[in-house]
Scaffold this active site. Structure first.
Site, short mmCIF file in Angstrom:
data_model
loop_
_atom_site.label_atom_id
_atom_site.label_comp_id
_atom_site.label_asym_id
_atom_site.label_seq_id
_atom_site.Cartn_x
_atom_site.Cartn_y
_atom_site.Cartn_z
N ASN A 68 0.87 -1.17 0.00
CA ASN A 68 0.00 0.00 0.00
C ASN A 68 0.91 1.22 0.00
O ASN A 68 1.44 1.61 1.04
CB ASN A 68 -0.91 -0.01 1.23
CG ASN A 68 -1.86 1.18 1.28
OD1 ASN A 68 -1.84 2.05 0.42
ND2 ASN A 68 -2.68 1.23 2.31
N ARG A 83 -2.63 -2.21 -3.33
CA ARG A 83 -3.86 -1.47 -3.05
C ARG A 83 -3.88 -0.25 -3.97
O ARG A 83 -3.01 0.61 -3.92
CB ARG A 83 -3.91 -1.00 -1.60
CG ARG A 83 -5.19 -0.22 -1.30
CD ARG A 83 -5.10 0.54 0.01
NE ARG A 83 -6.34 1.24 0.28
CZ ARG A 83 -6.41 2.45 0.83
NH1 ARG A 83 -5.30 3.07 1.18
NH2 ARG A 83 -7.57 3.03 1.05
N HIS A 131 -12.97 2.05 0.99
CA HIS A 131 -12.87 0.98 2.00
C HIS A 131 -13.49 -0.32 1.49
O HIS A 131 -13.88 -1.18 2.28
CB HIS A 131 -13.57 1.37 3.32
CG HIS A 131 -12.97 2.54 4.01
ND1 HIS A 131 -13.73 3.50 4.65
CD2 HIS A 131 -11.69 2.92 4.19
CE1 HIS A 131 -12.94 4.42 5.18
NE2 HIS A 131 -11.69 4.09 4.91
N ARG A 143 -12.64 14.65 8.99
CA ARG A 143 -13.56 14.98 7.89
C ARG A 143 -14.96 15.22 8.44
O ARG A 143 -15.41 14.53 9.35
CB ARG A 143 -13.60 13.85 6.86
CG ARG A 143 -12.28 13.61 6.14
CD ARG A 143 -12.44 12.50 5.12
NE ARG A 143 -11.16 12.13 4.52
CZ ARG A 143 -10.72 10.89 4.40
NH1 ARG A 143 -11.47 9.87 4.83
NH2 ARG A 143 -9.56 10.64 3.83
N GLU A 147 -7.49 -6.15 5.65
CA GLU A 147 -7.44 -5.72 4.25
C GLU A 147 -6.25 -6.34 3.51
O GLU A 147 -6.35 -6.65 2.32
CB GLU A 147 -7.39 -4.19 4.20
CG GLU A 147 -8.67 -3.55 4.69
CD GLU A 147 -8.58 -2.04 4.80
OE1 GLU A 147 -8.91 -1.36 3.82
OE2 GLU A 147 -8.19 -1.56 5.88
#
Length: 398
Positions: free
Chosen positions: A7, A94, A183, A242, A385
């Site tokens: 990643n 990823r 996600h 956020r 993940e």
């Protein structure tokens, strides 16, 4: 087969080497502060039940230097877990944004790389860095097949009535403005775990991924039918920094009344809002300390955080005409009892009944925290993940 999962960020590389015969990690770590004066390489190995760790600090001018050092560590006589880089048969990357072009995992070709470049405007902070990771891995592991696993792919089954925005058609057709979601790797992994646990292929599952970034997905019979994030990762739930969903009129108001530029508003909503804007803290552990002290801002922030999640639970139960299970996952979702309690209370109409004792006495793997008589299961499922990327990579190359 050994699969290396990568990643790559703009100044970092997160990695994990997985033995697919056992689906267990052999090594993992992080290369960070790439391009700064002093870079850092963190490296862990897991062999015969023994964990070893080391940390190195030295200048890492680019991703190539960082990944080459990872390859050296993986094959080192003292701390290595393989004897030669050729023992890595595939590298799973990823890739954040696949647009509408990529609905599934693919082997990376020149054509794929060219398409990922075309999608840079949809994910300007992520896709360029992800592609750098691919190109560096091609040189460091030339014998391995390179595979792209897209964060957005799982959400490409969302119907058009759910992914389109009510703006002029040409903005969708010419610029690809629509909901994409993120996600996806996590939502796919935990929803499959939940369906297996329930023993029900057509299960209606709402997955709740709560980390510093947070999103939810409605998964009906293994197919994603809606998700909270949109064209970008800003909308939906309240997150660490956020804002989540806001009235678009606020943006115009800030521009007109405060003279804020587009970049200033973007920074405000992405980096200074959410829990940080409400409490001054981005880490839920710090927010909980404020809660314990009776801080009114923290109490309100957590109520707002849970309220937004509950709104989407109701929405997705309506979209799927029912719900068999809620799944909490990721750092906050897996570890914060207080948040799970707030979300699940007063939800009896949907058959959601939280059991405090079960929540406190958590076990590994899939853990059920609903009351014995509840109609809807409430589950904690640790996300993985990296393993999901490795599994999807294996499906492509085997």
């Amino acid at each position: 087969m050994n699969i290396l999962v990568i990643n790559a960020g703009s100044s970092s590389i997160k990695y994990q080497l997985i033995d697919m015969d056992t689906e267990l990690p052999l090594a993992s770590g992080l290369v960070e502060r790439i391009g700064l004066e002093e870079g850092v390489v963190k490296y862990k190995t897991f062999v015969n039940g023994e964990k070893k760790e080391l940390k190195e600090t030295f200048p890492i001018p680019n991703h190539t230097v960082g990944l080459k050092r990872v390859a050296e560590l993986l094959t080192d006589e003292k701390v290595g877990v393989i004897s030669d880089p050729s023992e890595i048969q595939a590298v799973g990357h990823r890739l954040v944004h696949g647009g509408e072009a990529f609905t599934k995992t693919v082997e990376i070709t020149e054509a794929v790389k060219a398409k990922v470049k075309e999608l840079f405007p949809l994910a300007p902070l992520h896709n360029p860095a992800n592609l750098i990771g691919v190109e560096v891995a091609e040189t460091v592991f030339p014998n391995a097949k390179q595979v792209g696993v897209f964060d957005t792919a799982f959400h490409q089954t969302i119907p058009e009535k759910a992914f389109r925005y009510a703006i002029p058609v040409e903005f969708y057709k010419e610029m690809g403005i629509r909901k994409y979601g993120f996600h996806g790797t996590s939502h796919k992994f935990v929803s499959e775990q939940a369906a297996e646990y329930l023993g029900k292929e057509d299960a209606k599952i709402i997955t709740i991924h709560l980390g510093n970034g947070a999103s939810m997905a409605a998964v009906n019979g293994g197919v994603c039918v809606d998700t909270t994030m949109g064209m970008g990762p800003l909308c939906g739930l309240i997150m660490g920094t956020r804002s989540g969903d806001i009235d678009p009129a606020i943006i115009f108001f800030l521009a007109e009344q405060k003279g804020y530029s587009v970049n200033e508003i973007s920074s405000l909503l992405n980096k200074e809002s959410g829990m940080k804007g409400l409490t001054g803290q981005t880490d839920m552990r710090d927010v909980e300390k404020l809660l314990d002290e009776g801080d009114e801002n923290a109490i309100l922030a957590c109520d707002m955080y849970a309220y937004r999640i509950k709104q989407f639970i109701g929405s997705y139960a309506a979209v799927m005409n029912g719900v068999d299970a809620l799944v909490f996952t990721a750092g906050i979702g897996e570890n914060k009892t207080s948040i799970r309690k707030l979300v699940c209370q007063d939800m009896g109409y949907l058959g959601i009944e939280w059991d405090e004792e079960k929540d406190k006495n958590r076990t590994d793997g899939v853990h059920e925290i609903n009351t014995d008589n509840a109609k809807t299961k409430v589950l904690i499922i640790p996300t993985n993940e990296e393993l999901e990327i490795a599994r999807q990579t294996l499906e492509v190359v085997k």
